[in-house]
Design a protein around this motif. Structure first.
Motif, short mmCIF file in Angstrom:
data_model
loop_
_atom_site.label_atom_id
_atom_site.label_comp_id
_atom_site.label_asym_id
_atom_site.label_seq_id
_atom_site.Cartn_x
_atom_site.Cartn_y
_atom_site.Cartn_z
N PHE A 1 -20.62 5.09 -3.22
CA PHE A 1 -19.71 5.63 -4.24
C PHE A 1 -19.49 7.12 -3.98
O PHE A 1 -20.42 7.83 -3.61
CB PHE A 1 -20.30 5.48 -5.65
CG PHE A 1 -20.36 4.06 -6.13
CD1 PHE A 1 -19.20 3.30 -6.26
CD2 PHE A 1 -21.57 3.48 -6.48
CE1 PHE A 1 -19.25 1.99 -6.72
CE2 PHE A 1 -21.64 2.17 -6.94
CZ PHE A 1 -20.47 1.43 -7.06
N ASP A 2 -18.25 7.58 -4.19
CA ASP A 2 -18.02 9.03 -4.13
C ASP A 2 -18.27 9.62 -5.52
O ASP A 2 -18.70 8.92 -6.44
CB ASP A 2 -16.62 9.37 -3.59
CG ASP A 2 -15.48 8.97 -4.53
OD1 ASP A 2 -15.76 8.55 -5.69
OD2 ASP A 2 -14.31 9.09 -4.13
N SER A 3 -18.02 10.91 -5.67
CA SER A 3 -18.34 11.60 -6.93
C SER A 3 -17.52 11.05 -8.10
O SER A 3 -17.91 11.19 -9.26
CB SER A 3 -18.10 13.10 -6.79
OG SER A 3 -16.76 13.33 -6.38
N GLU A 4 -16.39 10.40 -7.82
CA GLU A 4 -15.55 9.83 -8.88
C GLU A 4 -15.84 8.35 -9.13
O GLU A 4 -15.13 7.69 -9.90
CB GLU A 4 -14.06 10.00 -8.52
CG GLU A 4 -13.61 11.45 -8.46
CD GLU A 4 -12.20 11.58 -7.90
OE1 GLU A 4 -11.45 10.59 -7.94
OE2 GLU A 4 -11.87 12.67 -7.40
N GLY A 5 -16.85 7.84 -8.44
CA GLY A 5 -17.20 6.42 -8.64
C GLY A 5 -16.32 5.47 -7.85
O GLY A 5 -16.32 4.26 -8.11
N LYS A 6 -15.58 5.98 -6.88
CA LYS A 6 -14.75 5.11 -6.03
C LYS A 6 -15.56 4.68 -4.82
O LYS A 6 -16.43 5.42 -4.35
CB LYS A 6 -13.50 5.86 -5.55
CG LYS A 6 -12.48 6.12 -6.63
CD LYS A 6 -11.28 6.86 -6.05
CE LYS A 6 -10.22 7.09 -7.14
NZ LYS A 6 -9.14 7.97 -6.65
N VAL B 1 -11.63 6.42 1.37
CA VAL B 1 -11.66 5.69 0.09
C VAL B 1 -11.10 4.28 0.26
O VAL B 1 -10.10 4.07 0.95
CB VAL B 1 -10.86 6.46 -1.00
CG1 VAL B 1 -10.77 5.65 -2.29
CG2 VAL B 1 -11.52 7.81 -1.27
N GLU C 1 -9.79 0.96 -1.99
CA GLU C 1 -9.36 0.57 -3.34
C GLU C 1 -8.86 -0.87 -3.37
O GLU C 1 -8.65 -1.49 -2.33
CB GLU C 1 -8.26 1.53 -3.81
CG GLU C 1 -8.77 2.97 -4.00
CD GLU C 1 -7.66 3.93 -4.39
OE1 GLU C 1 -7.84 4.64 -5.40
OE2 GLU C 1 -6.64 3.97 -3.68
#
Length: 472
Positions: free
Chosen positions: A410-415, A387, A389
């Motif tokens: 993007f991962d499943s959380e939108g990160k 990730v 950030e």
């Protein structure tokens, strides 16, 4: 994807484009000319930079990017079309006709070598990028070397081999240091600068015996080691004419102080002090123009960017051609595109039409630098899915910063997560190179990404020493 959803995407891209603030550009464009919808092919940092510059062009209606990436999509620099099959010429042509695309810009080398430009040009769609035949300048080092021989273009002495024992015999005769290259496309990694005979023989075995580079390495070039400083030189070409772009300097080795294995490029800056105005005209006269004329004489006119990898020889101070790439360099494209002030859409259309003669480009004064952030382990195997950030805060760390995305999703959380080797190109402009460097590293240090690393000495050849310590 049906026509309606594509039209919606086009409209969305237009809204995104129009909502971005457009800096004033010092270029005269024909006010009567229609605005152009542009399709960029590719999904790396270079393509993000191209989207960014095209979108700022006064004559650009909207930018579409296929496949694009998460960073390009979220930046608003283009609408990403992730499901367009870019190697399927018929699918790309159909998409261009439905969307009213007036210019296609092909970023990466693979679709060029595969002949995408040939199909688009045949269909009457203006396309910036060479034909498959002309792309052989990059696709086959042997082709490039033969052209140099025929048209007296200065390059390193070389021989081509398919037989490993003959290659090793030649290496034994020439001695080390010596350079071994895979003939075909090897994602920037098919070159070994061997400092010992043992290292050279290992490289030959890796390519010709073990087949580590597949078909790209079934023929090898063994060439003399040139001592000096490397420089990247870019020219826009319209088939018959060429105009130089601003200079840029890349950093190929993975480690500080130019140590470790070669990579696709860990950072760059523009302008490069090593390319003086005098040297620029020597390069144009002795290398670029003879190449353009030679390609035309060979019946495969070159339209696109010629990216010459040069060695400025220590003993003579004169440039020799190391290799050609047939597209914008990555990460050099990033520093060039943030400095370009001309209308890129009009410039590239002029190249497509054979109308570059007499054209000159406007560049912002000062300097730009890009620092590449790569996944730990690159250029070897690396972990995917870590990730990333704090990117918005990093872009605001200082004035003139733009972060270009290469290998993000993007991962499943939108990160944002890293899915490539080279992942981000943290780019900054400054009044001079020192200011550009300071700003770029301020931004790099704000990025929160434990799975990545970067070189701390980009620009070291042109600047007084000032090391940046990785957070930790």
């Amino acid at each position: 994807m049906d026509v309606l959803s594509k039209q919606f995407l086009s409209h969305l891209g237009q809204e995104i484009t129009n909502s971005e603030s457009s800096p004033s550009v010092s270029v005269d464009t024909n006010n009567n000319s229609q605005k152009v919808t542009v399709l960029v092919i590719g999904g790396g940092g270079r393509e993000h930079a191209l989207c960014h510059a095209l979108q700022r062009s006064p004559s650009c209606e909207t930018v579409l990017c296929a496949p694009g990436n998460a960073g390009i999509a979220s930046s608003g620099n283009a609408t990403c079309i992730s499901d367009l099959e870019v190697y399927d010429g018929a699918a790309v042509i159909s998409f261009c006709r439905k969307m009213g695309v007036g210019l296609v810009v092909v970023g990466p080398e693979a679709p060029l070598v595969a002949g995408l430009t040939n199909e688009l040009v045949k269909a009457g769609i203006p396309t910036f990028g060479p034909s498959a035949e002309a792309a052989a300048l990059e696709g086959s080092k042997n082709f490039m070397k033969h052209l140099c021989d025929k048209y007296d273009i200065p390059t390193a002495k070389y021989k081509t081999f398919t037989d490993p024992s003959a290659a090793k015999q030649y290496i034994q005769e020439q001695g080390a240091p010596i350079v071994i290259k895979a003939d075909g496309l090897a994602a920037g990694k098919g070159v070994t600068v061997a400092m010992t005979l043992e290292e050279a023989n290992e490289a030959v075995d890796s390519m010709l015996v073990k087949g580590d580079f597949g078909s790209a390495g079934c023929r090898v070039i063994v060439e003399e080691f040139l001592e000096g400083e490397e420089a990247s030189f870019f020219a826009l070409v319209d088939g018959e004419n060429a105009i130089p772009l601003e200079s840029a300097q890349d950093h190929k080795r993975v480690g500080d102080g130019d140590t470790g294995p070669n990579t696709g490029g860990m950072g760059a800056y523009s302008p490069a002090p090593i390319i003086t105005k005098e040297l620029q005209s020597i390069v144009m006269d002795s290398i670029i123009i003879p190449t353009v004329k030679g390609m035309s004489a060979e019946g495969c006119k070159f339209v696109g960017v010629l990216y010459a990898g040069l060695m400025i020889e220590k003993k003579s101070g004169m440039p020799k051609l190391i290799e050609y790439n047939v597209r914008f360099g990555d990460p050099e494209c990033q520093v060039l595109m943030v400095r370009l002030e001309s209308d890129l859409v009009q410039v590239l259309l002029s190249a497509c039409r054979g109308e570059l003669s007499g054209l000159s480009l406007n560049w912002s004064p000062g300097s730009a630098m890009v620092v590449v952030m790569a996944s730990n382990g690159y250029p070897g195997s690396y972990e995917k899915g870590t990730v990333i950030e704090n990117l918005q805060e990093a872009e605001l760390a200082a004035p003139g910063i733009k972060i270009f995305h290469a290998g993000t999703a993007f991962d499943s959380e939108g990160k944002f997560i890293a899915i490539g080797g080279r992942v981000l190109g943290v780019t900054a402009k400054g009044n001079d190179l020192e200011e550009a460097r300071d700003r770029a590293y301020q931004a790099v240090e704000k990025v929160n990404w434990s799975g990545g690393f970067y070189r701390r000495d980009i620009g070291w050849r042109a600047l007084p020493q000032k090391q940046y310590v990785t957070k930790g």
